[in-house]
Structure formats: C-alpha cells, structure tokens
Motif scaffolding. Structure first.
Motif, short mmCIF file in Angstrom:
data_model
loop_
_atom_site.label_atom_id
_atom_site.label_comp_id
_atom_site.label_asym_id
_atom_site.label_seq_id
_atom_site.Cartn_x
_atom_site.Cartn_y
_atom_site.Cartn_z
N SER A 23 38.35 -35.50 117.78
CA SER A 23 37.44 -36.20 116.99
C SER A 23 36.12 -35.43 117.24
CB SER A 23 37.50 -37.58 117.40
OG SER A 23 36.92 -37.74 118.82
N TYR A 24 35.21 -36.07 116.52
CA TYR A 24 33.90 -35.56 116.30
C TYR A 24 32.81 -36.53 115.92
CZ TYR A 24 34.06 -34.78 111.19
OH TYR A 24 34.08 -34.77 109.85
N ARG A 25 31.67 -36.37 116.49
CA ARG A 25 30.51 -37.25 116.03
C ARG A 25 29.25 -36.53 115.51
NH1 ARG A 25 28.00 -42.15 119.50
NH2 ARG A 25 26.70 -43.27 117.77
N SER A 40 27.36 -31.64 115.04
CA SER A 40 28.73 -32.44 115.32
C SER A 40 29.25 -32.02 116.68
CB SER A 40 29.52 -31.86 114.41
OG SER A 40 29.17 -32.32 113.20
#
Length: 120
Positions: A23-25, A40
């Motif tokens: 996942s990434y944010r 990111s």
C-alpha cells in the motif's frame, strides 16, 4: 505512479510465501518559499514505509529507506541533473528537508527544499 507500480511489482516477487499487501499513502508538502513537493510512502506488509516516491518539478524519484538516528530517512544515488549527486528526503517530527549529495560523499549535502510540512 509508474515508480509506485514498479515498486509494487518488485516487492510482489519477493518470496513465494503467503501474499503480502502493498500500500502507499501520499502526502502533499509545502516548503520554505512556498515550494511544493508530493511524497508517496510505500508500505510492504506490516513493515513501515520501505520506499518514498517523490514528485518534484514534474519528475518522479524513487528513494529507498536509509539509516537515520531519528526520523524517517530515504535516499537515492540518483537525482535531478541540476543536483550534484543523489537525493535525500529526511522527515522528522512533522517537517522534512530535501537535499542533494555533494559529489559522491553522502555525508555532505546541500539543501534543495527546507522546512517542508504536510498541507492540511
């Protein structure tokens, strides 16, 4: 986004055991002088962010997690052609700096962006 896809593909091929989530944010930062950068942070499974993908001046730069005494530090030996060497993104206590390495010495840096804080 291309670097995020490549990182996901690379991490997805590590080990043949049970599937692990990737996942990434993304955070949008404003730095001194009103300059902006988007970062990111890519997570692999339960591990914290292992990569940072910087979107800066219309280019993407992939940086790997690096050793730091405190905070989260990411580095790459490659950077923009206008920089001397690679890039270092160091986030600590809600603010971050983007620096370039001076030549090949990763201990000697020159600031590109300072006092970057997430936009709210």
């Amino acid at each position: 986004m291309l670097l995020l896809t490549a990182a996901a593909a690379l991490l997805g091929s590590v080990g043949a055991a049970a599937p692990t989530s990737i996942s990434y944010r993304t955070f949008h930062y404003t730095c001194d002088g009103g300059r902006k950068i988007d970062v990111s942070y890519v997570n692999y499974g339960k591990n914290g962010p292992l990569f940072a993908v910087l979107n800066w001046r219309g280019q993407q730069y992939g940086l790997s997690q690096a050793i730091s005494a405190s905070g989260a530090r990411y580095a790459s030996l490659y950077g923009p052609t206008t920089a001397d060497g690679g890039l270092e993104w160091w986030e600590h206590q809600g603010q971050a700096d983007l620096k370039t390495f001076v030549g090949t010495d990763t201990r000697d840096t020159r600031a590109l962006l300072t006092n970057c804080k997430p936009r709210r």
